[in-house]
Design a protein around this motif. Structure first.
Motif, PDB file in Angstrom:
ATOM      1  N   ALA A   1       7.225  -1.196 -12.153  1.00  4.95           N
ATOM      2  CA  ALA A   1       6.558   0.104 -12.143  1.00  4.95           C
ATOM      3  C   ALA A   1       5.184   0.037 -12.813  1.00  4.95           C
ATOM      4  N   ALA A   2       4.964  -0.991 -13.626  1.00  4.21           N
ATOM      5  CA  ALA A   2       3.677  -1.129 -14.322  1.00  4.21           C
ATOM      6  C   ALA A   2       2.565  -1.591 -13.381  1.00  4.21           C
ATOM      7  N   GLY A   3       2.923  -2.225 -12.275  1.00  8.77           N
ATOM      8  CA  GLY A   3       1.938  -2.776 -11.354  1.00  8.77           C
ATOM      9  C   GLY A   3       1.371  -1.718 -10.409  1.00  8.77           C
ATOM     10  N   VAL A   4       0.195  -1.192 -10.750  1.00  3.23           N
ATOM     11  CA  VAL A   4      -0.496  -0.209  -9.927  1.00  3.23           C
ATOM     12  C   VAL A   4      -1.976  -0.567  -9.923  1.00  3.23           C
ATOM     13  N   ARG A   5      -2.593  -0.531  -8.762  1.00  2.00           N
ATOM     14  CA  ARG A   5      -4.043  -0.788  -8.690  1.00  2.00           C
ATOM     15  C   ARG A   5      -4.631   0.022  -7.556  1.00  2.00           C
ATOM     16  N   ARG A   6      -5.918   0.177  -7.609  1.00  4.10           N
ATOM     17  CA  ARG A   6      -6.663   0.880  -6.559  1.00  4.10           C
ATOM     18  C   ARG A   6      -7.536  -0.129  -5.842  1.00  4.10           C
ATOM     19  N   HIS A   7      -7.653   0.054  -4.546  1.00  5.44           N
ATOM     20  CA  HIS A   7      -8.513  -0.814  -3.752  1.00  5.44           C
ATOM     21  C   HIS A   7      -9.973  -0.472  -4.052  1.00  5.44           C
ATOM     22  N   LEU A   8     -10.734  -1.485  -4.335  1.00  7.66           N
ATOM     23  CA  LEU A   8     -12.157  -1.278  -4.610  1.00  7.66           C
ATOM     24  C   LEU A   8     -12.944  -1.615  -3.355  1.00  7.66           C
TER      25      LEU A   8
ATOM     26  N   ARG B   1       0.856  -1.193   0.000  1.00  3.88           N
ATOM     27  CA  ARG B   1       0.000   0.000   0.000  1.00  3.88           C
ATOM     28  C   ARG B   1       0.888   1.237   0.000  1.00  3.88           C
ATOM     29  N   GLN B   2       0.780   2.031  -1.051  1.00  2.00           N
ATOM     30  CA  GLN B   2       1.591   3.240  -1.137  1.00  2.00           C
ATOM     31  C   GLN B   2       0.950   4.358  -0.330  1.00  2.00           C
ATOM     32  N   GLU B   3      -0.305   4.644  -0.612  1.00  2.00           N
ATOM     33  CA  GLU B   3      -1.034   5.666   0.136  1.00  2.00           C
ATOM     34  C   GLU B   3      -2.524   5.540  -0.172  1.00  2.00           C
ATOM     35  N   GLY B   4      -3.329   5.843   0.798  1.00  2.00           N
ATOM     36  CA  GLY B   4      -4.775   5.792   0.590  1.00  2.00           C
ATOM     37  C   GLY B   4      -5.225   4.468   0.012  1.00  2.00           C
ATOM     38  N   ASP B   5      -5.804   4.519  -1.179  1.00  2.00           N
ATOM     39  CA  ASP B   5      -6.278   3.295  -1.821  1.00  2.00           C
ATOM     40  C   ASP B   5      -5.415   2.878  -3.008  1.00  2.00           C
ATOM     41  N   VAL B   6      -4.177   3.374  -3.082  1.00  2.00           N
ATOM     42  CA  VAL B   6      -3.262   3.047  -4.169  1.00  2.00           C
ATOM     43  C   VAL B   6      -2.278   1.964  -3.708  1.00  2.00           C
TER      44      VAL B   6
END
Length: 57
Positions: free
Chosen positions: A48-55, A36-41
């Motif tokens: 570096a391609a692997g990025v997602r948001r928590h749903l 978890r980087q920050e918030g829902d990210v």
């Protein structure tokens, strides 16, 4: 895929000031491990391609 994990391992062993010498891979590693980087990210440790948001759900 092995190279991504090798780079991640090397990054954990280096002092913080030297991490930039061994950057994350730019392409999709195909085997994401999330932090978890920050918030829902969330980002992948290996690429570096692997990025997602928590749903929320």
């Amino acid at each position: 895929m092995k190279m991504y994990r090798f780079r991640t391992r090397l990054r954990t062993l280096l002092p913080f000031a030297l991490i930039g010498l061994v950057p994350k891979g730019r392409r999709d590693c195909g085997d994401h491990e999330w932090y978890r980087q920050e918030g829902d990210v969330y980002r992948c440790y290996h690429c570096a391609a692997g990025v997602r948001r928590h749903l929320a759900g």
